[in-house]
Scaffold this motif. Structure first.
Motif, short mmCIF file in Angstrom:
data_model
loop_
_atom_site.label_atom_id
_atom_site.label_comp_id
_atom_site.label_asym_id
_atom_site.label_seq_id
_atom_site.Cartn_x
_atom_site.Cartn_y
_atom_site.Cartn_z
N LEU A 163 53.10 38.12 37.29
CA LEU A 163 52.25 38.75 36.28
C LEU A 163 52.96 39.96 35.68
O LEU A 163 53.44 40.83 36.41
CB LEU A 163 50.92 39.20 36.90
CG LEU A 163 50.05 38.09 37.54
CD1 LEU A 163 48.99 38.72 38.43
CD2 LEU A 163 49.40 37.23 36.46
N GLU A 167 49.27 41.18 31.76
CA GLU A 167 48.52 40.10 32.40
C GLU A 167 47.76 40.57 33.64
O GLU A 167 47.44 39.77 34.51
CB GLU A 167 49.47 38.97 32.79
CG GLU A 167 50.13 38.28 31.59
CD GLU A 167 51.20 37.30 32.00
OE1 GLU A 167 51.34 36.27 31.33
OE2 GLU A 167 51.90 37.57 33.01
N ALA A 172 43.26 37.16 32.59
CA ALA A 172 44.65 36.72 32.56
C ALA A 172 45.10 36.22 33.93
O ALA A 172 45.81 35.21 34.03
CB ALA A 172 45.55 37.87 32.09
N LYS A 176 46.34 32.31 34.78
CA LYS A 176 47.64 31.96 35.33
C LYS A 176 47.54 31.28 36.69
O LYS A 176 48.24 30.31 36.97
CB LYS A 176 48.53 33.20 35.41
CG LYS A 176 48.94 33.76 34.06
CD LYS A 176 50.22 34.55 34.11
CE LYS A 176 51.45 33.68 34.29
NZ LYS A 176 52.71 34.44 34.15
#
Length: 198
Positions: A163, A167, A172, A176
């Motif tokens: 990250l 992010e 976020a 991911k």
């Protein structure tokens, strides 16, 4: 699963089985299983607060139990169920003989149905109409929303998700992680984090 019972005093019982009576008996039943859950959580918020799971037992995976007593509207599971289906791989409706027929009509086919009843000795007992099956609607993103941000970061690290600074938001991280890990892997990690809270 063993058919367990919970003794209650006549003064504490009512003619109707309500949420409180059923919940106490259910938690005690789960605690007395041959392989008891790692932990039991009551009132767990899911799907960004769209629903509150009455009882969640954490074994290898989380199992949601939704309680509907004699005085509750069984029809509410239609709205609540959409959130539970997204957040849990196993769900069981715990209700009463009064709602047995309606529960079969309304509960999704993958849900278990557990009927609570009171015997002649004023003891709450349970019997299965059907056992829970793996829920095909389980959604990784919705399930991850159950966790705190710090827990999500730990899961991201577990799955080696990199990250960057932009992010580091909840959305976020969820995006991911959900793209990287399987449903089974995410569900197991969520169960681990919920267990570690207590």
């Amino acid at each position: 699963m063993a058919n367990l019972s919970v003794k209650t005093s006549k003064s504490s019982m009512t003619k109707k089985l309500n949420d409180k009576n059923i919940r106490i008996a259910l938690v005690q039943k789960l605690q007395k299983l041959a392989t008891p859950p790692k932990t039991i959580i009551e009132e767990l918020s899911v799907n960004l607060g769209q629903a509150i799971a009455d009882v969640v037992s954490i074994h290898k995976e989380a199992h949601c139990y939704e309680i509907k007593g004699d005085g509750d509207k069984i029809e509410r599971i239609e709205k609540q169920g959409s959130s539970y289906n997204l957040a849990f791989r196993r769900i069981t409706l715990v209700t009463t003989e009064k709602h047995a027929k309606k529960s079969i009509e309304l509960a999704p086919q993958n849900w278990g149905i557990l009927i609570a009843y009171v015997d002649m000795n004023e003891t709450i007992k349970f019997k299965y109409l059907r056992k829970a099956k793996v829920n095909p609607q389980f959604d990784k993103k919705t399930a991850l929303q159950t966790l705190w941000k710090s827990e999500m970061l730990q899961i991201a690290s577990h799955f080696n998700v990199k990250l960057n600074r932009s992010e580091m938001t909840r959305d976020a991280i969820i995006e991911k992680v959900s793209k990287t890990a399987s449903k089974e892997g995410i569900n197991l990690e969520i169960s681990t984090k919920l267990t570690e809270r207590l």
